[in-house]
Design an enzyme around this catalytic site. Sequence first.
Site, short mmCIF file in Angstrom:
data_model
loop_
_atom_site.label_atom_id
_atom_site.label_comp_id
_atom_site.label_asym_id
_atom_site.label_seq_id
_atom_site.Cartn_x
_atom_site.Cartn_y
_atom_site.Cartn_z
N SER A 120 0.82 -1.21 0.00
CA SER A 120 0.00 0.00 0.00
C SER A 120 0.85 1.26 0.00
O SER A 120 0.32 2.35 -0.11
CB SER A 120 -0.94 -0.01 1.20
OG SER A 120 -0.25 -0.34 2.36
N HIS A 141 -2.57 -3.13 -6.23
CA HIS A 141 -3.04 -2.73 -4.89
C HIS A 141 -4.55 -2.85 -4.78
O HIS A 141 -5.29 -2.10 -5.40
CB HIS A 141 -2.57 -1.28 -4.62
CG HIS A 141 -2.91 -0.78 -3.26
ND1 HIS A 141 -3.12 0.55 -2.98
CD2 HIS A 141 -3.07 -1.44 -2.08
CE1 HIS A 141 -3.40 0.68 -1.71
NE2 HIS A 141 -3.38 -0.50 -1.13
N GLU A 153 -5.41 -0.41 -7.82
CA GLU A 153 -4.39 0.52 -8.32
C GLU A 153 -3.29 -0.34 -8.95
O GLU A 153 -2.76 -1.24 -8.28
CB GLU A 153 -3.76 1.32 -7.18
CG GLU A 153 -4.45 2.61 -6.82
CD GLU A 153 -3.70 3.38 -5.72
OE1 GLU A 153 -3.52 4.59 -5.87
OE2 GLU A 153 -3.33 2.79 -4.69
N ASN A 191 -3.37 6.10 -0.78
CA ASN A 191 -2.93 6.38 0.59
C ASN A 191 -2.28 7.75 0.74
O ASN A 191 -2.23 8.29 1.83
CB ASN A 191 -2.02 5.26 1.09
CG ASN A 191 -2.86 4.05 1.44
OD1 ASN A 191 -3.92 4.18 2.03
ND2 ASN A 191 -2.41 2.88 1.04
N1 CAA Z 1 -16.56 -10.49 1.53
C1 CAA Z 1 -17.62 -10.52 0.70
N2 CAA Z 1 -18.64 -9.61 0.79
C2 CAA Z 1 -18.58 -8.70 1.78
C3 CAA Z 1 -17.51 -8.62 2.68
C4 CAA Z 1 -16.46 -9.56 2.52
N3 CAA Z 1 -15.39 -9.53 3.30
N4 CAA Z 1 -17.74 -7.60 3.53
C5 CAA Z 1 -18.90 -7.03 3.17
N5 CAA Z 1 -19.41 -7.70 2.12
C6 CAA Z 1 -20.59 -7.36 1.34
C7 CAA Z 1 -21.86 -7.59 2.08
O1 CAA Z 1 -22.34 -8.90 1.85
C8 CAA Z 1 -22.78 -6.55 1.44
O2 CAA Z 1 -23.29 -7.02 0.20
P1 CAA Z 1 -24.67 -6.42 -0.40
O3 CAA Z 1 -24.41 -4.97 -0.69
O4 CAA Z 1 -24.89 -7.23 -1.63
O5 CAA Z 1 -25.69 -6.62 0.67
C9 CAA Z 1 -21.88 -5.40 1.16
O6 CAA Z 1 -20.55 -5.92 1.11
C10 CAA Z 1 -21.98 -4.35 2.22
O7 CAA Z 1 -21.71 -5.00 3.47
P2 CAA Z 1 -22.61 -4.84 4.78
O8 CAA Z 1 -24.04 -4.55 4.42
O9 CAA Z 1 -22.33 -5.96 5.69
O10 CAA Z 1 -21.98 -3.62 5.50
P3 CAA Z 1 -21.90 -2.13 5.05
O11 CAA Z 1 -23.01 -1.72 4.19
O12 CAA Z 1 -21.63 -1.42 6.32
O13 CAA Z 1 -20.57 -2.10 4.15
C11 CAA Z 1 -18.25 -1.93 3.77
C12 CAA Z 1 -19.35 -2.56 4.61
C13 CAA Z 1 -18.33 -2.49 2.34
C14 CAA Z 1 -16.95 -2.32 4.41
C15 CAA Z 1 -18.50 -0.37 3.74
O14 CAA Z 1 -18.62 0.12 5.03
C16 CAA Z 1 -17.38 0.36 3.05
O15 CAA Z 1 -17.33 0.45 1.83
N6 CAA Z 1 -16.45 0.93 3.86
C17 CAA Z 1 -15.29 1.64 3.34
C18 CAA Z 1 -14.22 0.63 3.03
C19 CAA Z 1 -12.98 1.27 2.51
O16 CAA Z 1 -12.83 2.48 2.41
N7 CAA Z 1 -12.02 0.40 2.16
C20 CAA Z 1 -10.74 0.84 1.71
C21 CAA Z 1 -9.79 0.84 2.87
S1 CAA Z 1 -8.22 1.39 2.39
C22 CAA Z 1 -7.45 0.01 1.81
O17 CAA Z 1 -7.93 -1.09 1.87
C23 CAA Z 1 -6.14 0.21 1.18
C24 CAA Z 1 -4.97 0.48 2.01
O18 CAA Z 1 -3.90 0.44 1.44
C25 CAA Z 1 -5.01 0.84 3.43
#
Ligand code: CAA
Length: 283
Positions: A120, A141, A153, A191
């Site tokens: 990342s 990424h 990415e 990031n």
């Molecule tokens: N595997 C498969 N499906 C998953 C899952 C997983 N691990 N986690 C969640 N889901 C699915 C759920 O089944 C759900 O599907 P539907 O829309 O079809 O119902 C969907 O994702 C949404 O999940 P939830 O309803 O349980 O929960 P939510 O609506 O609160 O969403 C989230 C959860 C997708 C995590 C949402 O909160 C989100 O998008 N958060 C932001 C995440 C983000 O910014 N990620 C990037 C982080 S930075 C990074 O990763 C890079 C780095 O270098 C640090």
Amino acid sequence: MSKTQTIAVLGAGTMGNGIAHVCARSGFNVLLCDLQQEFLDRGLATVEKNLSREVSKEKLTRQQADEARARIATTTDREALSACTFAIEAATEKFEVKSALFRDLDRILPAEAILASNTSSISITKLAAQTQRPTQVIGIHFFNPVPVMPLVEVIRGLQTSQQTFDTVKALAEALGKTPIEVNDAAGFVSNRVLMPLINEAIFTVMEGVATAEAVDQVFVLGMAHPMGPLTLADFIGLDVCLDIMRVLHEALGDTKYRPCPLLIRMVDAGWLGRKSGRGFYTY
Ligand code: CAA
């Protein structure tokens, strides 16, 4: 890339098991490698749980989920990767760990294999320089949760060839992701922009401007973020956020990237977010 090829995934943690999940779900065979059987078992349990979640949401049939699971083999022996022509490294976000791993992969995998890193923030150019095949080293990424987030990415190191780039772009598309091309610079785009936002949110808490809950509500209700920056920091891992801020600060030299002292103290205390049960919130 043909689906008869086996993709090596190095690291069965949050990102590694998510990458194995999407590769297997898209029809690729996966050889998931980690240092201990215990880490592999935990990673596979997460894949099974997330595949079942997709079945219950009717995104996959039970049969498709079972077939995907059956495409993932595991090993604790890196030498077993010798037939893989594509590797995705998702090990700990430490340069020493990744550079040693890249030297090993370069020795073990066939000369034509592409070595991709899910780093990342670490320089792809520096990782490539650990190998005898710098034109075949690239960044891929993914974002957490990997099965859900559509972005990849794709990061070109200074020496990455066009052929390597094209192969990885096509792979990302085959995995159902949208590849976005980025050049090699600290934190890439994601990031470089996200972490200073999270770091600044932590400063507002440290300075008593608002509570963690209030800061998060500002972003959820005011900017339509799915989760506020402090919930997101707990989700990513506070240690990961701190490591990335340190990379940005060192590479870019600007004081605006200095890690917030509260972030440092929380990591020192072992409050790493969701994975340790405590961060800005308790789990
Ligand atoms: N595997 C498969 N499906 C998953 C899952 C997983 N691990 N986690 C969640 N889901 C699915 C759920 O089944 C759900 O599907 P539907 O829309 O079809 O119902 C969907 O994702 C949404 O999940 P939830 O309803 O349980 O929960 P939510 O609506 O609160 O969403 C989230 C959860 C997708 C995590 C949402 O909160 C989100 O998008 N958060 C932001 C995440 C983000 O910014 N990620 C990037 C982080 S930075 C990074 O990763 C890079 C780095 O270098 C640090």
